[in-house]
Design a protein around this motif. Structure first.
Motif, PDB file in Angstrom:
ATOM      1  N   PRO A 233      -3.958   0.155  -7.093  1.00 29.20           N
ATOM      2  CA  PRO A 233      -3.011  -0.939  -6.838  1.00 29.20           C
ATOM      3  C   PRO A 233      -2.912  -1.972  -7.951  1.00 29.20           C
ATOM      4  O   PRO A 233      -1.864  -2.584  -8.142  1.00 29.20           O
ATOM      5  CB  PRO A 233      -3.540  -1.581  -5.553  1.00 29.20           C
ATOM      6  N   TYR A 234      -3.987  -2.173  -8.699  1.00 23.63           N
ATOM      7  CA  TYR A 234      -3.980  -3.169  -9.769  1.00 23.63           C
ATOM      8  C   TYR A 234      -5.137  -2.914 -10.718  1.00 23.63           C
ATOM      9  O   TYR A 234      -6.028  -2.089 -10.445  1.00 23.63           O
ATOM     10  CB  TYR A 234      -4.038  -4.599  -9.214  1.00 23.63           C
TER      11      TYR A 234
ATOM     12  N   TYR B 158       1.866  -9.933 -12.484  1.00 17.33           N
ATOM     13  CA  TYR B 158       0.512 -10.411 -12.236  1.00 17.33           C
ATOM     14  C   TYR B 158       0.391 -10.936 -10.814  1.00 17.33           C
ATOM     15  O   TYR B 158       1.370 -11.325 -10.184  1.00 17.33           O
ATOM     16  CB  TYR B 158       0.133 -11.503 -13.232  1.00 17.33           C
ATOM     17  N   THR B 159      -0.821 -10.919 -10.315  1.00 13.30           N
ATOM     18  CA  THR B 159      -1.158 -11.566  -9.063  1.00 13.30           C
ATOM     19  C   THR B 159      -2.614 -11.995  -9.163  1.00 13.30           C
ATOM     20  O   THR B 159      -3.253 -11.779 -10.193  1.00 13.30           O
ATOM     21  CB  THR B 159      -0.924 -10.637  -7.855  1.00 13.30           C
TER      22      THR B 159
ATOM     23  N   SER C 284      -0.294  -5.319 -11.853  1.00  9.13           N
ATOM     24  CA  SER C 284       0.158  -4.157 -11.102  1.00  9.13           C
ATOM     25  C   SER C 284       1.566  -3.781 -11.558  1.00  9.13           C
ATOM     26  O   SER C 284       2.235  -4.543 -12.264  1.00  9.13           O
ATOM     27  CB  SER C 284       0.144  -4.449  -9.600  1.00  9.13           C
ATOM     28  N   MET C 285       2.010  -2.591 -11.131  1.00 10.38           N
ATOM     29  CA  MET C 285       3.349  -2.115 -11.504  1.00 10.38           C
ATOM     30  C   MET C 285       4.419  -2.905 -10.779  1.00 10.38           C
ATOM     31  O   MET C 285       4.294  -3.198  -9.579  1.00 10.38           O
ATOM     32  CB  MET C 285       3.480  -0.635 -11.162  1.00 10.38           C
ATOM     33  N   VAL C 286       5.482  -3.251 -11.448  1.00 11.18           N
ATOM     34  CA  VAL C 286       6.609  -3.915 -10.818  1.00 11.18           C
ATOM     35  C   VAL C 286       7.257  -2.930  -9.840  1.00 11.18           C
ATOM     36  O   VAL C 286       7.493  -1.764 -10.169  1.00 11.18           O
ATOM     37  CB  VAL C 286       7.649  -4.379 -11.863  1.00 11.18           C
ATOM     38  N   GLY C 287       7.498  -3.391  -8.617  1.00 12.39           N
ATOM     39  CA  GLY C 287       8.156  -2.547  -7.636  1.00 12.39           C
ATOM     40  C   GLY C 287       7.234  -1.677  -6.830  1.00 12.39           C
ATOM     41  O   GLY C 287       7.664  -0.986  -5.907  1.00 12.39           O
ATOM     42  N   LYS C 288       5.934  -1.707  -7.147  1.00 12.67           N
ATOM     43  CA  LYS C 288       4.981  -0.904  -6.411  1.00 12.67           C
ATOM     44  C   LYS C 288       4.209  -1.781  -5.445  1.00 12.67           C
ATOM     45  O   LYS C 288       3.714  -2.835  -5.821  1.00 12.67           O
ATOM     46  CB  LYS C 288       3.996  -0.207  -7.355  1.00 12.67           C
ATOM     47  N   ARG C 289       4.079  -1.347  -4.231  1.00  9.83           N
ATOM     48  CA  ARG C 289       3.375  -2.135  -3.228  1.00  9.83           C
ATOM     49  C   ARG C 289       1.871  -2.047  -3.457  1.00  9.83           C
ATOM     50  O   ARG C 289       1.342  -0.987  -3.783  1.00  9.83           O
ATOM     51  CB  ARG C 289       3.681  -1.616  -1.817  1.00  9.83           C
TER      52      ARG C 289
END
Length: 227
Positions: free
Chosen positions: A175-176, A208-209, A218-223
């Protein structure tokens, strides 16, 4: 001056400010009982402008109770924070709302295209902040670099190097990733990892988060949580 960026019109079952308060504090909403320190509030202006924008509701306690602002001084403290203690200055729009005989000052800060906006820390050193949940956090070197690269008018060409492929492959099943994990996965040094991450954010491939108080990517658009 009145401003309704989120279409805050009068509602059937209550005041629009009461509807906002019911949401509780979050990434785009902060309650302030009062403003007594322009430098401190400047960090919140910086964080909102550097992230997704947001609102300050002044005259509202942390528990959501409306106390009301006590004087015009509240507005001038915000104005001082904007004009004197953010670099570049963070613009804002203020609206005064009357609720049951009390005044709430709503301050709206739009997301900025002139990142980073900085504000003084406790040692009066100017630093950039981001908004994470209901807190202000320091922006790291990766974000500062990515914002600088986003200002380029000639575009940014990102070759599919081995480290770039490594991180994209890793994020297909995770996920990240944090920067030190990236260093280990791609067998690269910290400055190289920092540069690649900032490139990928600048071209909107990564976002980023914050997880467990650290900035991760993490990937843009990926949950999050997907594998």
């Amino acid at each position: 001056m009145y401003f309704y960026p989120f279409n805050l019109t009068k509602m059937k079952n209550g005041h629009p400010i009461e509807a906002l308060i019911a949401q509780g504090e979050h990434q785009q909403l902060d309650f302030k009982f009062e403003v007594s320190d322009s430098k401190k509030i400047a960090r919140t202006l910086s964080a909102f402008a550097n992230t997704d924008g947001g609102r300050l509701l002044i005259g509202v306690k942390d528990n959501g109770n409306i106390a009301g602002v006590r004087s015009e001084e509240e507005f001038y403290m915000i104005e001082a924070a904007s004009t004197m203690y953010t670099r570049p200055s963070v613009p804002f729009t203020a609206t005064r709302w009357e609720i049951n005989g009390k005044t709430v000052l709503e301050v709206y800060i739009a997301p900025s295209k002139k990142k980073p906006h900085t504000a003084p820390d406790k040692d009066d050193k100017y630093k950039a902040y981001i908004r994470v949940a209901d807190e202000n956090k320091l922006a790291n070197e990766v974000l500062l670099l990515s914002w600088k690269k986003q200002e380029r008018t000639d575009g940014l060409l990102l070759p599919l190097t081995r480290p770039v492929k490594k991180i994209l492959d890793y994020l297909e099943s995770h996920p990240y990733i944090n920067i030190r994990q990236f260093c280990r996965v791609a067998h690269i040094k910290y400055p190289t990892a920092r540069n690649i991450l900032s490139d990928l954010i600048a071209v909107n491939t990564l976002k980023y988060t914050v997880v467990d108080k650290q900035i991760v990517y993490s990937m843009v658009g990926k949950r999050r949580g997907c594998s």
